[in-house]
Design a protein around this motif. Structure first.
Motif, PDB file in Angstrom:
ATOM      1  N   ARG A   1       0.837  -1.204   0.000  1.00  0.00           N
ATOM      2  CA  ARG A   1       0.000   0.000   0.000  1.00  0.00           C
ATOM      3  C   ARG A   1       0.874   1.256   0.000  1.00  0.00           C
ATOM      4  O   ARG A   1       0.601   2.212  -0.725  1.00  0.00           O
ATOM      5  CB  ARG A   1      -0.913  -0.018   1.224  1.00  0.00           C
ATOM      6  CG  ARG A   1      -1.756   1.229   1.389  1.00  0.00           C
ATOM      7  CD  ARG A   1      -2.541   1.189   2.686  1.00  0.00           C
ATOM      8  NE  ARG A   1      -3.743   0.383   2.579  1.00  0.00           N
ATOM      9  CZ  ARG A   1      -4.606   0.219   3.586  1.00  0.00           C
ATOM     10  NH1 ARG A   1      -4.362   0.745   4.768  1.00  0.00           N
ATOM     11  NH2 ARG A   1      -5.702  -0.491   3.403  1.00  0.00           N
TER      12      ARG A   1
ATOM     13  N   LYS B   1       3.071  -2.708 -11.848  1.00  0.00           N
ATOM     14  CA  LYS B   1       3.437  -2.300 -10.487  1.00  0.00           C
ATOM     15  C   LYS B   1       3.139  -3.466  -9.542  1.00  0.00           C
ATOM     16  O   LYS B   1       2.179  -3.477  -8.793  1.00  0.00           O
ATOM     17  CB  LYS B   1       2.676  -1.039 -10.097  1.00  0.00           C
ATOM     18  CG  LYS B   1       3.008   0.157 -10.991  1.00  0.00           C
ATOM     19  CD  LYS B   1       2.176   1.375 -10.677  1.00  0.00           C
ATOM     20  CE  LYS B   1       2.589   1.999  -9.362  1.00  0.00           C
ATOM     21  NZ  LYS B   1       1.906   3.302  -9.130  1.00  0.00           N
TER      22      LYS B   1
ATOM     23  N   GLY C   1       2.354   1.908  -3.434  1.00  0.00           N
ATOM     24  CA  GLY C   1       1.414   2.111  -4.533  1.00  0.00           C
ATOM     25  C   GLY C   1       1.352   0.965  -5.508  1.00  0.00           C
ATOM     26  O   GLY C   1       1.108   1.159  -6.707  1.00  0.00           O
TER      27      GLY C   1
ATOM     28  N   ASP D   1      -0.078  -2.241  -7.562  1.00  0.00           N
ATOM     29  CA  ASP D   1      -1.389  -2.613  -8.114  1.00  0.00           C
ATOM     30  C   ASP D   1      -1.639  -4.114  -8.034  1.00  0.00           C
ATOM     31  O   ASP D   1      -2.775  -4.559  -7.873  1.00  0.00           O
ATOM     32  CB  ASP D   1      -1.492  -2.191  -9.583  1.00  0.00           C
ATOM     33  CG  ASP D   1      -1.527  -0.691  -9.766  1.00  0.00           C
ATOM     34  OD1 ASP D   1      -2.055  -0.006  -8.874  1.00  0.00           O
ATOM     35  OD2 ASP D   1      -1.013  -0.212 -10.795  1.00  0.00           O
TER      36      ASP D   1
END
Length: 458
Positions: free
Chosen positions: A257, A302, A260, A262
């Motif tokens: 988290r 990501k 960032g 995904d």
């Protein structure tokens, strides 16, 4: 049992990891896999590691290749150095298992070996050729400072300012690097229980006596947190101010988290709270970093990975609070230690306060040592065969509502609890993971189940 590949490299009894066998596996690795012209060699603090590292270095030089000796250092620091140089690496370590065992972790120029590489190494045993001229030998002392700087630069010199953090040193190869990194980020570091003999710390299954010791230290030293790692420092241990352990599969989503991410890749044994946190996708794998890495490579973007033991893998160039973090596709201990502490400080809350915002799903894990892998596998096969066999074993549990055979036997029950059973991939041990709505319930389920396993298999 002869040395063999498990979930984290080659493992075996020290008495069976002879110089000849170590040299044979080293030559097979260099025959079957790319190496970039050099091999970086590191070791943990087991009494047997210097001898095994010497055998590795001798085999590397015997094939005419350059051997770079890093001495004692964390596994992720070795990987960072070798991958940065575009060259192979071999870490001599048995990770968290007892000192009568040891092992080898192999790294390609691009990162950890895959299961297909393990098969290729096995096929190449006995075929490695010896060069007429010895390869170069050099010593390298810069890998650990570079590893520490990676995180100090990304988080900043004030990221942990005002925090009083204990470091349980034991025989971790990261004990000095960890204290240096935390101190350079502004923390007041309290160093505890440095050992001159090897202590097999398993961050995924911390025994009751150690838990009480950690809790006592937190109170006696007025700590905001206490941290440590396993023997070779690819798995973190984080304890909050009350002395409560933070599981690795809770640290993982927090780090993801913060960065960032995904896409999350994590083994089937990990806490299901991650499914409720709004990530783009959560991909479940078999247990072991090679499986997590394979899923990360397939997913791209990501992406990050983590395991229930806390080892965290970064698959993309991320932004830290103060600077960039380049990808590091191997299990790391420092990122999942620093990230939640920095997050809590930035938000002005305690570590426990930060954790209280997560969905209330809790896990517990432990193992029974000394159970032959064959016996464990036979028992799992028996339970897998029929619902009746499982109902007879889980006689006091709620109704079975889900079954996952990705790695071992993972059963979901109507009351929301989960029990996962599997033989260890590294040692003659039987592991149990439990998940429930409270810590006490998860611990109770795990203990009851292991007792039942011991009656049947032990």
């Amino acid at each position: 049992m002869p040395p063999k590949f498990g979930t984290s490299g080659l493992r075996g009894l020290v008495t069976e990891l002879t110089d000849d066998l170590v040299a044979e596996y080293t030559r097979a690795f260099l025959t079957a896999c790319p190496h970039g012209g050099a091999v970086h060699v590191g070791q943990d603090l087991r009494g047997s590691s210097p001898r095994i590292a010497e055998a590795v270095i001798g085999a590397v030089r015997g094939m005419g290749l350059r051997a770079v000796d890093h001495g004692v250092l964390p596994t992720p620091a070795l990987a960072l150095a070798s991958m940065g140089a575009g060259q192979a690496a071999i870490m001599v370590t048995g990770s968290h298992i007892p000192a009568d065992r040891n092992g080898l972790k192999f790294y390609l120029p691009g990162g950890e070996i895959a299961k297909s590489d393990e098969a290729a190494i096995g096929a190449a045993l006995g075929s490695g050729s010896v060069s007429a001229e010895l390869g170069e030998f050099v010593r390298e002392a810069g890998a650990v400072p570079a590893y520490v700087a990676r995180y100090v630069d990304a988080f900043g010199s004030g990221a942990l300012k005002g925090l009083r953090i204990g470091v349980y040193e034991h025989s971790s190869v990261a004990r000095d690097a960890l204290a240096d990194a935390l101190g350079q980020m502004g923390a007041e570091v309290v160093r505890l229980a440095r050992a001159d003999h090897f202590i097999p710390v398993d961050t995924e299954a911390v025994d009751a006596e150690t838990r009480e010791m950690l809790k006592r230290w937190c109170a006696d030293h007025a700590l905001d947190a206490l941290v440590s790692t396993d023997g070779d420092a690819d798995r973190p241990m984080v304890v909050d101010a009350s002395g409560t352990l933070v599981p690795g599969d809770v640290l993982g989503p927090l780090v993801a988290r913060m960065l960032g991410a995904d896409v999350i890749c994590t083994p089937v044994s990990s806490n299901t709270l991650v499914d409720q946190l709004g990530f783009g996708s959560v991909i479940r794998t078999r247990i072991g970093s090679p499986f997590v890495i394979a899923a990360m490579e397939d997913a791209g973007g990501k992406v990050v990975g983590y395991e229930a033991n806390g080892g965290f893998l970064l698959g993309f160039a991320a932004d830290g609070p103060a600077g960039k973090l380049a990808p590091l596709m191997t299990r790391d201990c420092l990122l999942p230690i620093v990230s939640p502490l920095a997050m809590a400080r930035a938000q002005g809350v305690s570590l426990a306060g930060l954790l209280s915002e997560l969905p209330p799903r809790f896990t517990a894990a432990d193992r029974i040592a000394g159970i032959a892998t064959e016996a464990s596998q036979a028992f799992i096969t028996e339970l897998t065969a029929t619902a009746e066999a499982r109902a007879a074993f889980f006689v006091r549990r709620a109704e079975e509502v889900g079954l996952d055979l990705t790695d071992g036997l993972r059963v979901s029950f109507a009351d929301g609890s989960v029990i996962h059973l599997r033989p260890s991939g590294n040692a003659p041990e039987f592991r149990c993971y439990a998940e429930a709505e409270s810590v006490a319930r998860a611990e109770s389920l795990m203990r009851e189940t292991l007792a039942a396993v011991a009656d049947r298999v032990g």
